[in-house]
Design a protein around this motif. Structure first.
Motif, short mmCIF file in Angstrom:
data_model
loop_
_atom_site.label_atom_id
_atom_site.label_comp_id
_atom_site.label_asym_id
_atom_site.label_seq_id
_atom_site.Cartn_x
_atom_site.Cartn_y
_atom_site.Cartn_z
N PRO A 1 0.26 18.67 -5.78
CA PRO A 1 0.87 17.73 -5.17
C PRO A 1 0.76 17.79 -3.91
O PRO A 1 0.91 18.80 -3.00
N LEU A 2 0.36 16.59 -2.99
CA LEU A 2 0.07 16.53 -1.79
C LEU A 2 1.04 15.46 -1.10
O LEU A 2 1.61 14.28 -1.95
N GLU A 3 1.74 15.30 0.04
CA GLU A 3 2.27 14.41 0.76
C GLU A 3 1.59 13.12 1.05
O GLU A 3 0.38 13.26 1.43
N ASN A 4 2.17 12.10 0.75
CA ASN A 4 1.26 10.80 1.06
C ASN A 4 1.63 10.68 2.55
O ASN A 4 2.65 10.21 3.02
N THR A 5 0.70 10.67 3.66
CA THR A 5 0.69 10.56 4.82
C THR A 5 0.17 8.95 5.45
O THR A 5 0.20 8.77 6.80
N SER A 6 -0.02 8.22 4.49
CA SER A 6 -0.31 7.08 4.90
C SER A 6 0.83 6.03 5.60
O SER A 6 2.15 6.36 5.33
N PRO A 7 0.51 5.44 6.72
CA PRO A 7 1.61 4.53 7.53
C PRO A 7 2.16 3.65 6.63
O PRO A 7 3.23 2.87 6.91
N THR A 8 1.41 3.10 5.48
CA THR A 8 2.00 2.20 4.33
C THR A 8 1.93 2.78 2.92
O THR A 8 1.06 2.39 2.29
N PRO A 9 2.73 3.91 2.82
CA PRO A 9 2.97 4.54 1.60
C PRO A 9 3.25 3.90 0.39
O PRO A 9 3.06 4.35 -0.75
N ARG A 10 3.80 2.58 0.33
CA ARG A 10 4.15 1.85 -0.77
C ARG A 10 2.85 1.27 -1.40
O ARG A 10 2.83 1.06 -2.37
N VAL A 11 1.77 0.78 -0.47
CA VAL A 11 0.63 0.35 -0.91
C VAL A 11 -0.64 1.35 -0.81
O VAL A 11 -1.79 0.81 -1.21
N ALA A 12 -0.39 2.25 -0.04
CA ALA A 12 -1.85 3.41 0.17
C ALA A 12 -1.47 4.53 -0.08
O ALA A 12 -0.15 5.07 0.27
N TYR A 13 -2.37 5.35 -0.08
CA TYR A 13 -2.17 6.90 0.11
C TYR A 13 -3.24 7.47 1.02
O TYR A 13 -4.25 7.09 1.14
N ALA A 14 -2.82 8.62 1.56
CA ALA A 14 -3.77 9.37 2.59
C ALA A 14 -3.20 10.92 2.59
O ALA A 14 -2.00 11.10 2.34
#
Length: 159
Positions: free
Chosen positions: A52-65
């Motif tokens: 599992p990785l942390e989602n670091t997207s600035p918009t984590p409800r609609v994107a992942y990074a």
């Protein structure tokens, strides 16, 4: 079990590994969850690991990074353990389990796949529970997507 591409071949991922992926994605709701599945060895002797990785997207409800340093650590650890990335996975929050245009752009900037031998799994999470899933692989110059039966992911050991 689910067949995923990895290292140029198809392999069956054990249901308990898929269950670990689903648990992580459901726990991330109401944000998108993300991570990878690593495979070590070939054939019957394959070992599998959900990372599992942390989602670091600035918009984590609609994107992942993935954070670059986290991705680098995954790659270094996998190399040290003689593993390969078999699957990149993420969830869509209260949205269909489709490999979106944004997913395509991230996976193949300029139309060139970053990980051409890797499967991409998208799981729709509605109300905190997995509701559907799809798998996309790079073939013939584009991503080909097929739906996955949710039963492939519902493996829970009796308590």
């Amino acid at each position: 079990m689910l067949a995923l591409r990895g290292g140029g071949s198809e392999a069956l991922i054990p249901p308990e590994v898929l269950a670990g992926m689903i648990r992580h994605l459901e726990a991330a709701w109401p944000q998108e969850g993300c991570g990878v599945i690593l495979r070590g060895g070939e054939g019957e002797g394959s070992s599998w690991r959900v990372v599992p990785l942390e989602n670091t997207s600035p918009t984590p409800r609609v994107a992942y990074a993935f954070a670059p340093e986290a991705w680098l650590q995954v790659c270094l650890d996998a190399d040290a353990r003689q593993e390969e990335v078999a699957c990149v996975f993420h969830s869509h929050v209260d949205a269909p389990a489709v490999f979106s245009e944004e997913d395509r752009r991230q996976a193949a900037p300029s139309g060139i796949p970053l990980l051409p031998q890797v499967s991409y799994v998208v799981v729709a999470i509605r109300g905190g529970r997995a509701s559907s899933a799809s798998r996309s692989v790079w073939r013939a110059g584009d991503f080909q997507t097929v739906p996955l039966a949710l039963a492939d992911f519902r493996f829970e050991k009796p308590v």
